[in-house]
Design an enzyme around this catalytic site. Structure first.
Site, short mmCIF file in Angstrom:
data_model
loop_
_atom_site.label_atom_id
_atom_site.label_comp_id
_atom_site.label_asym_id
_atom_site.label_seq_id
_atom_site.Cartn_x
_atom_site.Cartn_y
_atom_site.Cartn_z
N GLU A 87 0.76 -1.24 0.23
CA GLU A 87 0.13 -0.09 0.03
C GLU A 87 0.98 1.17 0.00
O GLU A 87 1.60 1.31 0.99
CB GLU A 87 -0.85 0.18 1.46
CG GLU A 87 -1.69 -1.40 1.53
CD GLU A 87 -2.88 -1.44 0.57
OE1 GLU A 87 -3.62 -2.34 0.69
OE2 GLU A 87 -3.26 -0.22 -0.14
N GLU B 175 4.17 13.51 -4.60
CA GLU B 175 3.45 13.54 -3.13
C GLU B 175 4.13 14.24 -2.10
O GLU B 175 5.36 14.18 -1.99
CB GLU B 175 3.53 12.09 -2.75
CG GLU B 175 2.77 11.87 -1.25
CD GLU B 175 2.80 10.60 -0.88
OE1 GLU B 175 3.73 9.87 -0.74
OE2 GLU B 175 1.56 9.74 -0.76
#
Ligand SMILES: NC(=O)c1ccc[n+]([C@@H]2O[C@H](COP(=O)([O-])OP(=O)(O)OC[C@H]3O[C@@H](n4cnc5c(N)ncnc54)[C@H](O)[C@@H]3O)[C@@H](O)[C@H]2O)c1
Ligand SMILES: O=C/C=C/C=C(\O)C(=O)O
Length: 486
Positions: free
Chosen positions: A254, A390
Site C-alpha cells: 500500500e 507526493e
C-alpha cells in the site's frame, strides 16, 4: 523517562546491544521516551517465536476459537481506549477529536471485521468427468501462509498496523510487526492487550527500529518470513519488493499517492467544500488517500477557491488535548523540512499562494513542534513538482478544467493511482467518470467512507494487491486444491 521495548514471544525485551533511539512528541519537540532498536538478533528471535507459535496451540485452534480470541483483542483495545488515544496522540500530535473517531475505533474494528469474516468464508468445489466414468471431486482448502512481516507507517499507526494484523491472525498466521520509528507506542501497547486476550506467545511480535540497515531491513532480509505486507512510500515499497524477491516471498504493498479531486459545476458545493477540506487537511494532510490536486470546472472555480480558502483559514490549529483543535502538527521536523521545501518550490514555480505557505505563530510551549500552515495554491503548470510529487502535507493545488474528458486525463496523468474523489450531482456522470479513473478507490460525493469488506489498495505505482474483506484472504492464506478420484 518512558522505555519502549520489543514484544517478542509474549514478553517485553530489551535490545541485546543496548541501542536505543528517542521517541519525539511532534507537538513540542520534547522526548517522550527511549525506544530499543532491534538488531538482527532481536528480529531473528521474533521470527523464530512466530514460527514456533504456528506449531503450538495457535496452529491447532479452530477458526471459531481464533475468532473468539480476536474479538477479545478488539474488546481489549476498546477497554483501554483512553490509553491508546493518549499514546497515539503523543506519538503523532494529532487532535484527540480525530484519533477518537478514526484511529482508535478502527484499531478494534480491524480485528472484529476479520474475526467475523473468517467464520463465514465459503470454499469452491468442482466435480469432473474422468475417462473411466467414475469422475473426480476437486475442492479448495485455505491454509495460513505462515510468518508474515508487517511494516507500517507513522500517519495512522494503530489503524494501518491492525488493518494488516487483524486479517493475518484471523487466517491463522503469526506476525512480526515493525512499526514506524516515529510512532512506537500503540503497537507496543497492543502487546499487553494480546497477552490479556490469551493470544499465545509468539503469535504477535513487535520489533522497533528504522528502515534501511536497521530492523526493517533485517526483517525483509530474514529468510524464514513467508510474506510481507507493507504500507509506506513507493520508493520503500520497491526496496522491500527487491528484498522479498530473495526466496520468492509475496508482498502486499500500500504505497504513495498524489490523489485528484474532481469538482464539477453541477456539484453540491457545500458537500464538495466540506469533503475537500477534510481530504486536503485532515491529519495535517498526512493521509495517503488525501487530495493534493483539485480540478474544478471553470464556472465555479473562483467560488470554490474562495470557499476552500475560508475553510482552511477557519481550521483550529492546536495540541491534541485542545477540544477545539482540528489541525495538528506534522510528524517531525524532518518531514516539515520536506513539506516546507515544496511550499518554497511552489513560490519559485510562480504559484499564487491563496492561503498559508509557511509556519504559524504558536504559543511558547508549542513553539518546538513541527507546525505548518494549511496551504492552497493556484496558477501552477501541470508539470510542477508540487502538482506531480507526493508532498504528504496540508496543502493542495487547485486548477480549472473545461470538459469531462480533460478532467479525467488530468486525474490519470501521474504514475500514481491510489484514490480519487468526484463531486457531482449528476448520477450518470458520477458513474461514467469514476469508471475511467485509474485508481484503486474512487469516492463520489464523499471521502474516506470505509466499508472494511471492500477491496482496498492502489493501482499503478500506488501499490500491489488488495486488502479488505475476502480480498485479504488471497494474501494471508494459501489456497490448495485437493482432487479426489471417485
Ligand atoms: N497506500 C496506503 O494505504 C498508505 C497508507 C499510509 C501511508 N502511505 C504512504 O506512506 C508514506 C508515509 O509513511 P512513512 O514516511 O512511514 O513511509 P516510509 O516508507 O518512510 O516508512 C514506512 C515504514 O517502512 C519502514 N522502512 C523504511 N525503509 C525501509 C527499508 N529499506 N526496509 C524495510 N522497512 C523500511 C519504516 O521504518 C516504516 O516503518 C507516504 O508515502 C504515504 O503515501 C500509504
Ligand atoms: O493514510 C492512508 C490511509 C489508509 C487507510 C486505510 O488503509 C483504511 O482505511 O483501511
Amino acid at each position: 523517562m518512558k522505555e519502549i521495548k520489543h514484544f517478542i514471544n509474549g514478553a517485553f525485551v530489551d535490545s541485546a546491544s543496548g541501542r536505543t533511539f528517542e521517541d519525539i512528541n511532534p507537538v513540542n519537540g520534547q522526548v517522550i521516551g527511549r525506544v530499543h532498536e532491534a538488531g538482527r538478533a532481536e528480529v531473528d528471535a521474533a521470527v523464530r517465536a512466530a514460527r514456533a507459535a504456528l506449531k503450538g496451540p495457535w496452529g491447532k485452534m479452530t477458526v471459531a476459537e481464533r475468532a473468539e480470541i480476536l474479538h477479545r483483542v478488539a474488546d481489549g483495545v476498546t477497554a483501554r481506549f483512553d490509553e491508546f488515544l493518549e499514546a497515539e496522540c503523543l506519538d503523532t500530535g494529532k487532535p484527540k477529536s480525530l484519533a477518537s473517531h478514526i484511529d482508535i475505533p478502527r484499531g478494534a474494528a480491524n480485528f472484529k471485521v476479520f474475526a467475523d469474516l473468517i467464520k463465514n468464508v465459503p470454499t469452491e468445489a468442482f466435480e469432473m468427468a474422468t475417462p473411466d466414468g467414475a469422475g473426480a471431486l476437486n475442492y479448495g482448502v485455505r491454509r495460513p501462509k505462515g510468518v508474515i512481516g508487517v511494516i507500517s507507517p507513522w500517519n495512522l499507526p494503530l489503524l494501518l498496523m491492525t488493518w494488516k494484523v487483524g486479517p493475518a491472525l484471523a487466517c491463522g498466521n503469526c506476525v512480526v510487526v515493525k512499526p514506524s520509528e516515529e510512532t512506537p507506542l500503540t503497537a507496543t501497547l497492543l502487546g499487553e492487550v494480546m497477552q490479556a486476550a490469551g493470544v499465545p506467545a509468539g503469535v504477535y511480535n513487535v520489533v522497533h527500529g528504522f528502515g534501511g540497515d536497521s530492523a526493517g531491513a533485517f526483517l525483509t532480509e530474514h529468510p524464514d518470513v513467508d510474506a510481507y505486507t507493507f504500507t509506506g512510500e513507493t520508493g520503500t515499497g520497491e526496496t522491500i519488493m527487491r528484498a522479498a524477491a530473495k526466496g520468492v516471498r509475496q508482498v502486499s504493498l500500500e504505497l504513495g499517492g498524489k490523489n485528484a479531486g474532481i469538482v464539477f459545476a453541477d456539484c453540491d458545493l457545500d458537500k464538495a467544500i466540506e469533503g475537500t477540506l477534510r481530504s486536503a487537511f485532515a491529519n495535517c494532510g498526512q493521509v495517503c488517500l488525501g487530495t493534493e490536486r483539485v480540478y474544478v470546472e471553470r464556472p465555479i472555480f473562483d467560488a470554490f477557491v474562495a470557499r476552500l480558502k475560508a475553510g482552511a483559514e477557519a481550521l483550529k490549529i492546536g495540541e491534541p488535548n485542545d477540544p477545539e483543535a482540528n489541525f495538528g502538527p506534522l510528524i517531525s521536523h524532518k518531514h516539515r523540512e520536506k513539506v516546507l521545501s515544496y511550499y518554497q518550490q511552489a513560490v519559485d514555480d510562480g504559484a499564487t499562494v491563496v492561503t498559508g505557505g509557511g509556519v504559524p505563530e504558536m504559543p511558547a510551549h508549542l513553539a518546538g513542534g513541527a507546525w505548518v500552515q494549511p496551504t492552497i495554491w493556484t496558477g501552477l503548470t501541470d508539470d510542477s513538482a508540487v502538482v506531480t510529487e507526493e508532498i504528504f502535507g496540508p496543502c493542495c493545488h487547485i486548477r480549472p478544467f473545461d470538459t469531462e474528458a480533460e478532467a479525467i486525463e488530468l486525474a490519470n496523468s501521474l504514475p500514481y493511482g491510489l484514490a480519487s474523489a468526484i463531486w457531482t450531482e449528476n448520477a450518470s456522470r458520477a458513474h461514467r467518470v469514476a469508471g475511467q479513473i485509474e485508481a484503486g478507490i474512487v469516492w463520489v460525493n464523499s471521502w474516506f467512507l470505509r466499508d472494511l469488506r471492500t477491496a482496498f489498495g492502489g493501482a499503478k505505482q500506488s501499490g500491489i494487491g488488495r486488502e479488505g474483506g475476502v480480498h485479504s484472504l488471497e494474501f494471508y492464506t494459501e489456497l490448495k486444491n485437493i482432487c479426489v478420484k471417485l
